[in-house]
Design an enzyme around this catalytic site. Sequence first.
Site, PDB file in Angstrom:
ATOM      1  CB  SER A   1      -0.797   0.086   1.230  1.00  0.00           C
ATOM      2  OG  SER A   1      -1.615   1.398   1.592  1.00  0.00           O
TER       3      SER A   1
ATOM      4  CE1 TYR B   1      -4.447  -2.068   4.895  1.00  0.00           C
ATOM      5  CE2 TYR B   1      -3.034  -0.262   4.506  1.00  0.00           C
ATOM      6  CZ  TYR B   1      -3.904  -1.290   4.102  1.00  0.00           C
ATOM      7  OH  TYR B   1      -4.173  -1.598   2.844  1.00  0.00           O
TER       8      TYR B   1
END
Length: 260
Positions: free
Chosen positions: A142, A155
């Site tokens: 990401s 995350y």
Amino acid sequence: MTADPRTTPHVVQVDLTGRTALVTGGGSGIGRTCARRLGAAGATVVVVDRDLAAARAVAAEVGGRAVGVDLADPEAVDRLDTNVDIVVNNAGLQHVAPVEEFAVERFEHLHRVMVQAPFLVIRRALPHMYAERWGRIVNISSVHGLRASPYKAAYVSAKHALEGLSKVVALEGAGHGVTANCISPAYVRTALVQDQIVDQAAIHGISETEVVEKIMLARAAIKRLIEPEEVAELVAYLCSPPAAFITGASIALDGGWTAN
């Protein structure tokens, strides 16, 4: 006018006939699109997902096979058949909260799914890849593996860890014909992102439209969400012969976010 990637024909020419690909989180979102793309290239796709019904639907579509596994369970992950040529570590989830309110159990759960499970899958897949002198590991990271955002401690730290793991595997696998790379997209049009929009709207006390415009796309030069097909096409390229020299890389698919 820019062509819609959802309707544009495949541009990467790669024949994966005879190869087997394992895609985690393959029942929906990016994983489903990657499974479809690798299947279209001729690979036999193993669709791994906690939702077995969703995995079976995708597997039926691509002529592959489905496996229902909770990636937060290390013992279940270790029972996977990892005699595969391609691994796409895609499964992920999000939880949004300030650090001081972030539940420890939730933090650990995200890391089990997005760090420990990829490690276990790669660890068990490498002997087969080494024996075949060919392997492709694509970790769906990401932009948050490269940059941080508030309220996403689990995350962001998990994706940073996945980036590091990928680089280590690239160095170890280079002499065995195995490459390992990360694709690091910004916000992709998936159910996961939609859930984040709802959470961020609640945290900030703004509308969902404002979340997209003022938070998600604020740092990107290209003001739109990424389509899953764009990620899948890059996965296909990393499995193609011209990409054989690309390893240990993190390819930002972020509309210019990390150019800032």
